[in-house]
Enzyme design. Structure first.
Site, short mmCIF file in Angstrom:
data_model
loop_
_atom_site.label_atom_id
_atom_site.label_comp_id
_atom_site.label_asym_id
_atom_site.label_seq_id
_atom_site.Cartn_x
_atom_site.Cartn_y
_atom_site.Cartn_z
N ASN A 10 22.18 8.84 -26.76
CA ASN A 10 22.59 8.61 -25.20
C ASN A 10 21.31 9.50 -24.34
OD1 ASN A 10 23.64 8.53 -22.78
ND2 ASN A 10 25.31 9.78 -23.28
N TRP A 11 20.62 8.72 -23.80
CA TRP A 11 19.48 9.39 -23.10
C TRP A 11 20.14 10.18 -21.58
CZ3 TRP A 11 14.83 5.91 -24.22
CH2 TRP A 11 14.37 6.23 -25.43
N LYS A 12 21.40 9.59 -21.22
CA LYS A 12 21.95 10.09 -20.04
C LYS A 12 20.79 9.64 -18.84
CE LYS A 12 24.29 13.54 -22.78
NZ LYS A 12 25.53 14.65 -22.46
N HIS A 97 31.94 7.24 -21.02
CA HIS A 97 31.63 8.48 -21.55
C HIS A 97 32.38 9.63 -20.52
CE1 HIS A 97 28.91 11.73 -22.09
NE2 HIS A 97 28.36 11.29 -22.93
N GLU A 99 31.16 11.96 -18.86
CA GLU A 99 30.56 12.50 -17.85
C GLU A 99 30.94 11.42 -16.58
OE1 GLU A 99 26.53 12.68 -19.53
OE2 GLU A 99 27.28 14.58 -20.65
N GLU A 169 34.39 11.74 -28.66
CA GLU A 169 33.44 12.91 -28.29
C GLU A 169 34.60 13.98 -27.34
OE1 GLU A 169 29.03 11.58 -27.63
OE2 GLU A 169 30.26 11.14 -25.81
N GLY A 175 27.02 18.85 -25.22
CA GLY A 175 25.83 19.54 -24.53
C GLY A 175 26.19 21.16 -24.43
N SER A 214 27.11 17.68 -29.57
CA SER A 214 26.41 18.82 -30.14
C SER A 214 25.80 18.49 -31.65
CB SER A 214 26.84 20.25 -30.10
OG SER A 214 27.14 20.41 -28.55
N GLY A 235 23.28 13.10 -27.68
CA GLY A 235 22.85 13.26 -26.38
C GLY A 235 21.44 14.12 -26.68
N GLY A 236 21.25 15.32 -26.56
CA GLY A 236 20.09 16.15 -26.57
C GLY A 236 19.37 16.15 -27.49
C1 PEP Z 1 26.71 12.66 -25.36
O1 PEP Z 1 25.90 12.90 -24.41
O2 PEP Z 1 27.16 11.74 -25.59
C2 PEP Z 1 26.59 13.86 -26.46
C3 PEP Z 1 27.10 13.94 -27.36
O3 PEP Z 1 25.56 14.98 -25.99
P1 PEP Z 1 24.96 16.11 -27.01
O4 PEP Z 1 24.77 15.55 -28.21
O5 PEP Z 1 24.00 16.66 -26.15
O6 PEP Z 1 26.28 17.10 -27.01
#
Ligand code: PEP
Length: 252
Positions: A10-12, A97, A99, A169, A175, A214, A235-236
């Site tokens: 997920n590049w957000k 999601h 966010e 999640e 994050g 994470s 994500g990251g």
């Molecule tokens: C996400 O944005 O769905 C996510 C899991 O981010 P991260 O891996 O950075 O925690």
């Protein structure tokens, strides 16, 4: 039947189109490895990078949008519809999601309308659920997640749900570098499968459930060895081709 593993990035709100192209080109050699390991690869760029990523990723990766509207067209300023995504060969959409739930009023009811519209268009909804830190600390994880799953899937038949993907999640681990333990991930993903059975019967055994929060190259294998965790939403660690490659290699 065994469920295929899925690594979805997920590049957000990251990467310009040029950066997305660079990643997609660099990811091409991963196709063979992923196939051999029975892993599906995917990324979810911003709307503006979808066409470029789709073009350069070719068959290497699933390319998912991070949202969509449930109506085909109309007076919805700033929104993007399902036919607009389909026109660019985009068949997957991430919904719910945390966010978007926190900042854009994305409710489980809205996700339900979007999930139904996607299924009607033969597309794959990747539906995210998860509890906040306060809910986790109050011991309300299953109550919250159960409600998100039930509301998100309301009215779906067994047939409707066969291509659905769900991501668990925990909001407190997104994050933050604070991982949910593998015990928590397995327990909640197993619980989600039980609720899916209630909602859509036998399709629950086909639905892939991802863990997200994470996930890094160092811990992905532990999550993927949980019986009810079929992949990861990352994500990251999905932003750089080097760590994305390591994520894939460490799943194997
Ligand atoms: C996400 O944005 O769905 C996510 C899991 O981010 P991260 O891996 O950075 O925690």
């Amino acid at each position: 039947m065994a469920r295929r593993k899925l690594l979805m990035g997920n590049w957000k709100m990251n990467k310009t189109s040029a950066e997305a192209k660079e990643f997609a080109v660099a990811a091409k050699p991963l196709a063979k490895e992923a196939r051999a390991a029975h892993v599906d690869l995917g990324v979810a760029p911003t709307y503006l990078s979808l066409a470029t990523t789709r073009k350069y990723a070719a068959k290497t990766m699933i390319v998912a949008a991070q949202n969509c509207h449930f109506k085909e067209s109309g007076a919805y300023t700033g929104e993007v519809s399902i036919p607009m995504l389909k026109e660019f060969g985009i068949n997957w959409v991430i919904l719910g999601h945390s966010e978007r739930r926190a900042y854009d009023n994305e409710t489980s009811e809205k996700c339900n309308a979007k999930i139904k519209a996607l299924i009607a268009n033969d597309m794959v909804p990747l539906y995210c659920v998860g509890e906040t830190l306060a809910e986790f600390e109050a011991g309300r994880t299953k109550e919250v997640v159960g409600e998100q799953v039930r509301k998100g899937l309301e009215g779906l038949s067994e047939e409707d749900a066969k291509n659905l993907v769900v991501a668990y999640e925990p909001v407190w681990s997104i994050g933050t570098g604070k991982n949910a333990s593998t015990e928590i991930a397995q327990d909640v993903c197993h619980f989600i499968r039980t609720v899916l059975k209630e909602c859509v019967g036998k399709s629950a055994n086909k639905i892939r459930i991802l863990y997200g929060g994470s996930v890094k190259p160092e811990n992905i294998k532990a999550y993927l060895s949980c019986p009810d965790v079929d992949g990861a939403l990352v994500g990251g660690a999905s932003l750089k081709i080097e760590s994305y490659t390591e994520l894939l290699r460490n799943i194997k």
